[in-house]
Design a protein around this motif. Structure first.
Motif, PDB file in Angstrom:
ATOM      1  N   ARG A 262       0.791  -1.213  -0.118  1.00  0.00           N
ATOM      2  CA  ARG A 262      -0.024  -0.042   0.191  1.00  0.00           C
ATOM      3  C   ARG A 262       1.090   1.064   0.051  1.00  0.00           C
ATOM      4  O   ARG A 262       1.785   1.427   0.630  1.00  0.00           O
TER       5      ARG A 262
ATOM      6  N   LEU B 110      -1.424   8.346  -1.440  1.00  0.00           N
ATOM      7  CA  LEU B 110      -1.771   8.934  -2.636  1.00  0.00           C
ATOM      8  C   LEU B 110      -0.792  10.214  -3.135  1.00  0.00           C
ATOM      9  O   LEU B 110      -0.808  10.799  -1.924  1.00  0.00           O
TER      10      LEU B 110
ATOM     11  N   GLN C   9      -3.145  12.244  -7.615  1.00  0.00           N
ATOM     12  CA  GLN C   9      -3.959  11.083  -7.464  1.00  0.00           C
ATOM     13  C   GLN C   9      -5.188  11.229  -6.410  1.00  0.00           C
ATOM     14  O   GLN C   9      -6.340  10.751  -6.792  1.00  0.00           O
ATOM     15  N   GLU C  10      -4.966  11.969  -5.365  1.00  0.00           N
ATOM     16  CA  GLU C  10      -6.094  12.300  -4.480  1.00  0.00           C
ATOM     17  C   GLU C  10      -7.121  13.111  -5.107  1.00  0.00           C
ATOM     18  O   GLU C  10      -8.334  12.983  -4.985  1.00  0.00           O
TER      19      GLU C  10
ATOM     20  N   TRP D 120      -9.156  10.656  -7.187  1.00  0.00           N
ATOM     21  CA  TRP D 120      -9.968  10.006  -6.530  1.00  0.00           C
ATOM     22  C   TRP D 120     -11.222  10.673  -6.174  1.00  0.00           C
ATOM     23  O   TRP D 120     -12.268  10.316  -6.179  1.00  0.00           O
TER      24      TRP D 120
ATOM     25  N   VAL E 292      -1.460   0.535 -11.065  1.00  0.00           N
ATOM     26  CA  VAL E 292      -1.829   1.122 -10.012  1.00  0.00           C
ATOM     27  C   VAL E 292      -3.314   1.089  -9.773  1.00  0.00           C
ATOM     28  O   VAL E 292      -3.974   1.474 -10.854  1.00  0.00           O
ATOM     29  N   SER E 293      -3.797   0.830  -8.809  1.00  0.00           N
ATOM     30  CA  SER E 293      -5.432   0.695  -8.302  1.00  0.00           C
ATOM     31  C   SER E 293      -5.306   1.549  -6.887  1.00  0.00           C
ATOM     32  O   SER E 293      -4.510   1.535  -6.318  1.00  0.00           O
ATOM     33  N   ILE E 294      -6.519   2.309  -7.213  1.00  0.00           N
ATOM     34  CA  ILE E 294      -6.585   3.237  -6.015  1.00  0.00           C
ATOM     35  C   ILE E 294      -8.077   2.677  -5.403  1.00  0.00           C
ATOM     36  O   ILE E 294      -9.134   2.432  -5.934  1.00  0.00           O
TER      37      ILE E 294
ATOM     38  N   TRP F 162      -6.056   4.796  -1.008  1.00  0.00           N
ATOM     39  CA  TRP F 162      -4.489   4.631  -0.867  1.00  0.00           C
ATOM     40  C   TRP F 162      -4.324   3.694  -2.366  1.00  0.00           C
ATOM     41  O   TRP F 162      -5.094   3.196  -2.835  1.00  0.00           O
ATOM     42  N   GLN F 163      -3.130   3.781  -2.590  1.00  0.00           N
ATOM     43  CA  GLN F 163      -2.898   3.111  -3.822  1.00  0.00           C
ATOM     44  C   GLN F 163      -2.035   1.657  -3.783  1.00  0.00           C
ATOM     45  O   GLN F 163      -1.621   1.513  -2.911  1.00  0.00           O
ATOM     46  N   THR F 164      -2.442   0.878  -4.470  1.00  0.00           N
ATOM     47  CA  THR F 164      -1.720  -0.335  -4.491  1.00  0.00           C
ATOM     48  C   THR F 164      -1.538  -1.009  -5.994  1.00  0.00           C
ATOM     49  O   THR F 164      -2.022  -0.436  -7.039  1.00  0.00           O
TER      50      THR F 164
ATOM     51  N   LEU G 283     -11.078   3.975 -10.965  1.00  0.00           N
ATOM     52  CA  LEU G 283      -9.731   3.976 -10.413  1.00  0.00           C
ATOM     53  C   LEU G 283      -9.443   2.472  -9.543  1.00  0.00           C
ATOM     54  O   LEU G 283      -8.207   2.276  -9.183  1.00  0.00           O
TER      55      LEU G 283
END
Length: 115
Positions: free
Chosen positions: A8, A11, A15-16, A19, A64-66, A74-76, A115
């Motif tokens: 994890r 962001l 990215q935030e 989102w 990357v997925s959020i 958070w991103q993973t 996302l």
């Protein structure tokens, strides 16, 4: 903890922002970017699909997925499937091929980006 062992990541500011906009307009395709290529010559669809999958495998930014947990995003880095469709247009005239390609592209870019 080394970066390679993390699952994890926080962001970035951008990215935030994406989102938050995605939460406000979840079915929007406003940020989709379209690019098309006109390939000439013989095409090996299996080779093209394997090549694209290799690019996806090597570029973690494309994987990357959020996700959100308790409202906190958070991103993973995931390993998503790569949808790949071949549309046969061999029986069409050049004008029909152009029109059908444009129709398919419009349909595709109108799909929301999840996302």
């Amino acid at each position: 903890m080394t970066r390679s062992s993390q699952t994890r990541f926080p962001l970035s500011f951008n990215q935030e922002s994406q989102w938050l906009l995605n939460r406000l307009l979840p079915e929007s395709s406003i940020y989709n970017v379209y690019s098309g290529w006109n390939l000439t010559g013989p095409l090996d669809p299996d080779l093209l699909q394997r090549s694209l999958a290799l690019v996806l495998e090597r570029q973690c930014a494309l994987r990357v997925s959020i996700v959100a947990e308790n409202g906190v995003p958070w991103q993973t880095i995931e390993t998503p499937s790569l949808p790949f469709t071949v549309v046969e247009l061999a029986g069409l005239t050049a004008a029909e091929k152009t029109a059908e390609t444009a129709r398919i592209a419009r349909e595709f870019i109108r799909q929301p980006f999840h996302l």
